[in-house]
Design a protein around this motif. Structure first.
Motif, short mmCIF file in Angstrom:
data_model
loop_
_atom_site.label_atom_id
_atom_site.label_comp_id
_atom_site.label_asym_id
_atom_site.label_seq_id
_atom_site.Cartn_x
_atom_site.Cartn_y
_atom_site.Cartn_z
N ILE A 24 0.84 -1.19 0.00
CA ILE A 24 0.00 0.00 0.00
C ILE A 24 0.88 1.25 0.00
O ILE A 24 1.76 1.39 0.85
CB ILE A 24 -0.92 0.03 1.24
CG1 ILE A 24 -1.76 -1.26 1.33
CG2 ILE A 24 -1.81 1.26 1.20
CD1 ILE A 24 -2.77 -1.44 0.25
N GLN A 25 0.63 2.14 -0.95
CA GLN A 25 1.33 3.43 -0.98
C GLN A 25 0.62 4.39 -0.04
O GLN A 25 -0.58 4.66 -0.21
CB GLN A 25 1.33 4.00 -2.39
CG GLN A 25 1.92 5.40 -2.51
CD GLN A 25 3.43 5.40 -2.36
OE1 GLN A 25 4.13 4.80 -3.16
NE2 GLN A 25 3.93 6.08 -1.34
N VAL A 26 1.34 4.88 0.97
CA VAL A 26 0.77 5.87 1.88
C VAL A 26 1.48 7.20 1.71
O VAL A 26 2.63 7.25 1.23
CB VAL A 26 0.85 5.41 3.36
CG1 VAL A 26 0.01 4.17 3.60
CG2 VAL A 26 2.30 5.17 3.77
N PHE A 27 0.78 8.27 2.09
CA PHE A 27 1.39 9.60 2.03
C PHE A 27 0.81 10.44 3.16
O PHE A 27 -0.40 10.46 3.38
CB PHE A 27 1.09 10.28 0.68
CG PHE A 27 2.25 11.05 0.15
CD1 PHE A 27 2.66 12.24 0.74
CD2 PHE A 27 2.96 10.58 -0.94
CE1 PHE A 27 3.75 12.94 0.25
CE2 PHE A 27 4.06 11.27 -1.43
CZ PHE A 27 4.46 12.45 -0.84
N ALA A 28 1.69 11.12 3.90
CA ALA A 28 1.26 11.92 5.05
C ALA A 28 1.91 13.30 4.99
O ALA A 28 3.03 13.44 4.48
CB ALA A 28 1.64 11.22 6.36
N ASP A 29 1.19 14.30 5.48
CA ASP A 29 1.77 15.65 5.54
C ASP A 29 2.15 16.00 6.97
O ASP A 29 2.06 15.17 7.87
CB ASP A 29 0.81 16.68 4.93
CG ASP A 29 -0.53 16.76 5.67
OD1 ASP A 29 -0.58 16.35 6.85
OD2 ASP A 29 -1.52 17.22 5.06
N GLN A 30 2.58 17.24 7.17
CA GLN A 30 3.02 17.68 8.49
C GLN A 30 1.86 18.17 9.35
O GLN A 30 2.08 18.64 10.47
CB GLN A 30 4.05 18.80 8.35
CG GLN A 30 5.31 18.39 7.58
CD GLN A 30 6.32 19.51 7.49
OE1 GLN A 30 6.69 20.10 8.51
NE2 GLN A 30 6.78 19.81 6.29
N HIS A 31 0.63 18.06 8.83
CA HIS A 31 -0.54 18.55 9.55
C HIS A 31 -1.40 17.42 10.12
O HIS A 31 -2.53 17.66 10.54
CB HIS A 31 -1.38 19.43 8.62
CG HIS A 31 -0.60 20.57 8.02
ND1 HIS A 31 -0.42 21.77 8.67
CD2 HIS A 31 0.07 20.66 6.84
CE1 HIS A 31 0.32 22.57 7.91
NE2 HIS A 31 0.63 21.92 6.80
N GLY A 32 -0.88 16.19 10.09
CA GLY A 32 -1.60 15.07 10.66
C GLY A 32 -2.49 14.32 9.70
O GLY A 32 -3.19 13.39 10.10
N HIS A 33 -2.48 14.73 8.43
CA HIS A 33 -3.30 14.04 7.43
C HIS A 33 -2.49 12.89 6.81
O HIS A 33 -1.32 13.05 6.52
CB HIS A 33 -3.74 15.00 6.32
CG HIS A 33 -4.40 16.24 6.82
ND1 HIS A 33 -4.08 17.51 6.39
CD2 HIS A 33 -5.37 16.40 7.76
CE1 HIS A 33 -4.83 18.39 7.02
NE2 HIS A 33 -5.62 17.74 7.86
N CYS A 34 -3.16 11.78 6.59
CA CYS A 34 -2.50 10.63 5.95
C CYS A 34 -3.54 9.89 5.11
O CYS A 34 -4.69 9.73 5.54
CB CYS A 34 -1.90 9.69 7.00
SG CYS A 34 -1.00 8.29 6.29
N LEU A 35 -3.16 9.48 3.93
CA LEU A 35 -4.06 8.72 3.08
C LEU A 35 -3.29 7.65 2.33
O LEU A 35 -2.06 7.65 2.31
CB LEU A 35 -4.82 9.63 2.12
CG LEU A 35 -4.04 10.70 1.32
CD1 LEU A 35 -3.35 10.08 0.13
CD2 LEU A 35 -5.01 11.79 0.85
N TYR A 36 -4.03 6.70 1.73
CA TYR A 36 -3.40 5.66 0.93
C TYR A 36 -3.78 5.85 -0.53
O TYR A 36 -4.91 6.19 -0.86
CB TYR A 36 -3.78 4.26 1.43
CG TYR A 36 -5.25 3.91 1.37
CD1 TYR A 36 -5.79 3.25 0.26
CD2 TYR A 36 -6.10 4.21 2.44
CE1 TYR A 36 -7.14 2.92 0.21
CE2 TYR A 36 -7.44 3.87 2.40
CZ TYR A 36 -7.97 3.23 1.28
OH TYR A 36 -9.29 2.90 1.24
#
Length: 654
Positions: free
Chosen positions: A218-230
């Motif tokens: 699974i490719q995940v991606f997260a930012d510095q604001h607490g958001h994360c999605l796949y």
């Protein structure tokens, strides 16, 4: 990247080489950033160096003396004015110490926080963390004790076959499948040496080797604001030596419910460790739809282009924007999933010889024609030298289609257009995989290559007479005409086989793939192959086809039945003389360095006994006795660099 960062980047250093360095710089340039390359002495003229705006020489040849030198890389960033460092994959990309050093130097690390790398960098620690989080794990031992006895007890408890794996590793390095208790000690020692050489960490874990699993990540991606999605999933099941060969997205046959379950589990794993940036959570998926956590790769993956193809997103651009403090631009519900994409990894290696890495000059290198749904990420051009010091991957071919079959057919066409000559590659092997009926039917699991080995790695057959005739015509027609300066119009100006009142006739002695043949050429008939440029037109029974025929000095590269063969002239007298003076013995299968000499002169050995361990391109290869005998002579020493074909050991038959 701890805490939102509002610095506007204007320059980035790529702490890597090859195709990933070129790929990162392509996006960075499109975003208006100045690109900085670093290189070893060996890579001074490499493609990634030529494509960068600025290049800094790290010195040395091996990765340990160049790309793995943290202080040198950071100094290069400082001296070139780079504000950020992108680690690519491999090398220092999952080194928490490097991430900390970058941040301490006042630079931005285009990767996750060092704490996240720490949490997932050790496979043992990561599995313990996932176990606490309730993620299913494959039975195994992930403890601190590293002695052979502990591993033997664990393997007996788990049950053979087992998989030894470097805790700090990836890419198949430091990984061994062990079928029997008596093979464990040797496999463990070899895996530990590979792990130490590749990652500077010899620690291992052992787990049950799951039979017929699928490798879905699974490719995940997260930012510095607490958001994360796949960003959906990839199937990477087709592997050799535990290294991925073919990857595709989405995974065939995955239900929306299973995709969501795996994706949400991956996001939980990322959020548990405070992840930021691009990462991949890898799972084993069995036939019942149960999935088991394998590991998390805290970096961009080799196979990220297939995810980009089905989402229309640029993951490197996302990495750069997230590093500057920008939030993710979409929500989970907005993640696209359009069509299907398949990627193959093009390696300099010999599939017919246990996939041993190949080195040498790319005398011919022609990529597929670019176009809609067709992408090539590569790090070489024609004329480059492939050295024994680094991973042998040359590049990747990626095809996208509205459905899987369209992507598969498009990829086949790309493979047919590709041409590489001068060293062995897996190009034809890749084509056999993509063309195989089982692959067309999406019969995917990690045992695919062994199961269809007879189809994918067919025994070499003698080249037919038609090949030799075609090769002789192409070789002859591509030979520069010899002209007498004193009489350019003389019939004796060229060696064209002219005979007065008789048909022109030429005898040629040619060699190809270990075979030699005497070929007699006579007057051209209507169906004689005709060479125009690098295209050879062949007509047979009224059917006209064209094939590639490229001349490079005294070598002709001729495409025949989908493969590029190298043809050369043979001096029959010199060949006979050489056969009488050839030195017997066990030789090096590739360029590399001697890691261990396991025998002594006078020692008696059995067939299959390892004699010498050779390291090349971060992997170990054992030279073994082909028959029982006595070691008569040793021609190598530990630490010595040797070339392919160099005699290492002379064995007197018993």
């Amino acid at each position: 990247m701890s805490g939102p960062n509002t610095i506007a980047l204007s320059s980035v250093l790529v702490a890597n080489r090859g195709e990933i360095a070129c790929r990162v710089m392509r996006t960075a340039k499109a975003m208006g950033l100045t690109t900085v390359a670093v290189h070893s002495a060996t890579d001074r003229d490499a493609r990634h160096v030529r494509e960068a705006d600025i290049a800094v020489n790290l010195g040395g040849s091996k990765a340990a003396d160049s790309y793995l030198q943290i202080d040198k890389v950071i100094a290069a960033a400082k001296s070139s004015g780079a504000q950020a460092i992108h680690p690519g994959y491999g090398f220092l990309s999952e080194n928490a110490g490097f991430a900390r050093a970058v941040e301490q130097a006042g630079l931005i690390f285009l990767g996750p926080p060092a704490s996240a790398i720490d949490a997932m960098g050790s496979k043992s620690a990561a599995k313990s963390l996932m176990e606490t989080a309730g993620v299913p794990l494959v039975p195994g031992y992930h403890g601190q004790a590293q002695d052979a006895g502990t591993f033997r007890e664990a393997a007996a408890r788990i049950g053979y076959p087992v998989l030894l794996k470097a805790t700090a590793g990836g890419g198949g390095k430091g990984m061994k499948v062990v079928e029997r208790d008596e093979d464990l000690a040797e496999a463990l020692a070899s895996a530990q040496r590979e792990a130490q050489s590749s990652f500077g960490d010899s620690r291992m874990l052992v787990e049950k080797y799951v039979l017929k699993p699928r490798h879905v990540e699974i490719q995940v991606f997260a930012d510095q604001h607490g958001h994360c999605l796949y960003l959906n999933e990839r199937d990477c099941s087709i592997q050799r030596r535990h290294q991925k060969v073919v990857e595709e997205a989405p995974a065939p046959g995955l239900t929306p419910e299973l995709r969501r379950a795996m994706g949400e589990a991956a996001v939980r794993a990322a959020q548990t460790i405070g992840y930021v940036g691009a990462g991949t959570v890898e799972f084993l998926l069995d036939a019942r739809g149960e999935f088991f956590f394998m590991e998390m790769n805290t970096r961009l993956q080799v196979e990220h282009p297939v995810t980009e193809a089905i989402t229309g997103l640029d993951l490197v651009a996302w990495q750069i924007r997230v590093a500057q403090g920008e939030p993710l631009p979409i929500t989970q519900a907005q993640v696209p999933l359009n069509g299907h994409a398949i990627e193959v990894r093009l390696y300099a290696e010999d599939p017919a010889n246990d996939f041993l890495p190949a080195t040498g000059k790319l005398q011919v290198y022609r990529e597929s024609t670019p176009g809609s749904g067709r992408r090539v990420d590569s790090g070489v051009i024609e004329g480059d030298e492939v050295s024994p010091f680094y991973d042998p991957m040359l590049g990747k071919l990626i095809a996208w289609g509205e459905n899987r079959e369209q992507a598969r057919l498009r990829l086949l066409a790309m493979l047919d257009e590709f041409a590489i000559g001068g060293l062995r590659t897996n190009l034809a092997f890749l084509r056999r995989i993509i063309a195989h009926p089982a692959f067309a039917d999406a019969e995917l699991d990690t045992g695919f290559i062994p199961r269809y080995q007879a189809d994918l790695l067919p025994a070499a057959e003698a080249l037919p007479e038609a090949f030799w005739q075609t090769a002789a015509q192409a070789y002859w027609q591509s030979t520069p005409t010899q002209v007498r300066e004193d009489d350019p119009h003389s019939p004796w100006a060229g060696a064209n086989g002219l005979r007065l009142a008789l048909p022109t006739e030429v005898d040629m002695h040619l060699g190809c793939a270990g075979e030699t043949r005497k070929v007699r050429l006579r007057n051209a008939a209507s169906d004689t192959p005709r060479l125009q440029g690098d295209q050879l037109t062949v007509e047979e029974d009224g059917v006209r086809t064209r094939t590639l025929a490229i001349r490079r000095d005294d070598r002709l590269f001729l495409r025949w039945q989908g493969e590029l063969h190298m043809v050369h002239r043979v001096d029959p007298i010199a060949a006979v003389e050489a056969s009488h003076t050839q030195h017997g013995g066990l030789s090096a299968p590739m360029n590399g360095s001697i890691v261990r000499v396991l025998v002594k002169i006078g020692q008696r050995v059995e067939a299959g006994t390892p004699l010498v361990v050779l390291e090349a391109m971060k992997m170990e290869h054992s030279v073994r006795a082909g028959q029982a005998g006595t070691v008569a002579a040793l021609y190598c020493a530990e630490g010595e660099m040797v070339s392919e074909g160099t005699v290492l050991v002379e064995l007197a038959p018993q």
